[in-house]
Design a protein around this motif. Sequence first.
Motif, PDB file in Angstrom:
ATOM      1  N   GLY A   1       0.700  -1.126   0.215  1.00  0.00           N
ATOM      2  CA  GLY A   1      -0.019  -0.090   0.137  1.00  0.00           C
ATOM      3  C   GLY A   1       0.885   1.135  -0.007  1.00  0.00           C
ATOM      4  O   GLY A   1       2.060   1.332   0.387  1.00  0.00           O
ATOM      5  N   GLY A   2       0.267   2.584  -0.454  1.00  0.00           N
ATOM      6  CA  GLY A   2       1.010   3.494  -0.618  1.00  0.00           C
ATOM      7  C   GLY A   2       1.714   3.789  -1.947  1.00  0.00           C
ATOM      8  O   GLY A   2       1.281   2.913  -2.910  1.00  0.00           O
ATOM      9  N   PHE A   3       2.601   4.658  -1.954  1.00  0.00           N
ATOM     10  CA  PHE A   3       3.423   4.853  -3.111  1.00  0.00           C
ATOM     11  C   PHE A   3       4.738   4.636  -3.145  1.00  0.00           C
ATOM     12  O   PHE A   3       5.482   4.931  -2.112  1.00  0.00           O
ATOM     13  N   ARG A   4       5.621   4.345  -4.102  1.00  0.00           N
ATOM     14  CA  ARG A   4       6.895   4.096  -3.818  1.00  0.00           C
ATOM     15  C   ARG A   4       7.819   4.681  -5.149  1.00  0.00           C
ATOM     16  O   ARG A   4       7.113   4.587  -6.404  1.00  0.00           O
ATOM     17  N   LEU A   5       8.570   5.577  -4.802  1.00  0.00           N
ATOM     18  CA  LEU A   5       9.440   6.078  -5.932  1.00  0.00           C
ATOM     19  C   LEU A   5      10.905   5.763  -5.814  1.00  0.00           C
ATOM     20  O   LEU A   5      11.273   6.059  -4.684  1.00  0.00           O
ATOM     21  N   ALA A   6      11.365   5.150  -6.699  1.00  0.00           N
ATOM     22  CA  ALA A   6      12.870   4.715  -6.492  1.00  0.00           C
ATOM     23  C   ALA A   6      13.740   4.862  -7.852  1.00  0.00           C
ATOM     24  O   ALA A   6      13.315   4.798  -8.941  1.00  0.00           O
TER      25      ALA A   6
END
Length: 387
Positions: A362-367
């Motif tokens: 859940g949520g958002f991931r930026l990598a």
Amino acid sequence: MGAQREGTSRLRLYWRFSVLINLGFLGYPGYDLVAGQHSTAARVAGGVGLVVFVVLYLPALLAGPFRDETEPAPVPHIVACALLAAGLSVGMGLTWTTLLVYTSQLTGAALRRSPGVPAVVLVAVLTAATHSWMAAGLPSVAWAAGYTLVVGLYAVAFRWIAETFRELDRARSELARLAVAEERLRFARDLHDLLGHSLSVIALKSELASRLLDRNPARAGAEVRDIEAVSRQALAEVREAVSGYRGSADLAAELRRARSALAAAGVAAEIDEPAAALPPDVEALLAWTVREGTTNIVRHSGASRVTIRVCTDGARAEVELLDDGTGGRGTGDQAGGNGLHGLAERVTAAAGALEAGAAPGGGFRLAVRVPKGDVRKADVRTTGCGS
């Protein structure tokens, strides 16, 4: 582009000068018209024919190598000049075969290379046939045909050079246009990255200062001072971006700004800073990632907790931002707006890899992961701190 246009102008001037010099050879038929053994009717016919030939030949020849591709080739002028030259040569004598050389020159200059070479050969054949009809000897036939062919091929080569210069003009114009477009994209991207973050922080701190104004004036004053500092910093960065001399972003400073912005938005932040120094270009890219990710979290995610990790190894460096907000269901840049597109362009230019989307839990991931050294030796196919 000015140098290329100057080269084209000089080429055009040289062509016109050579054409005017070559007009001196019209003195041969002109002298024969006056001093030759011809009847009055022949002189009148020859004079009229010579004037008509020059009127058809000269304007078409002057414009020939520099004629625009969209303009039709002056084929009627070429045919008329060839017929006039052959007819006047047969009717007035060998001296008038000079007109066939002029016709070959016009043919090579006025036609593009693919039809121009065969057409010049045809004019040379016509010259040989005209000399043969007039019972000239074989050496005279061969000389006249060869000279006519050489002059025509010279005109073909000159036109090819002129076309090459025009193509260079167009290429340089296109490069200049692309450079302007690239600079506009750079400026738009930098302006978005700079102002998007700064204005978001200013808006959040303004709201916080407004709420604290009555309850905690000292804290509200501190927030106002922060607003002033962020505003001055944003103004300086915009000036640098406009000037085109914006320096590399500072990752440590960007992480501090991220902590301040997230705190103002009421978002708990866990931030792991890099343990080792990074190359300036790598540090700048990771700093831009932190700035863009933080701006998106503050503006769009609705998150309550954020984790920012900066990981390095011998060949790669990575930054990861993970929040517990709405993730891929968000709007704006969270859903792939201008900011992430601009960041993706930066990462691609650095031979790195970017991942942005809903996190597994859940949520958002930026990598973003980029090579620290030789991109040919760095594996940038996967992302993820600790992977």
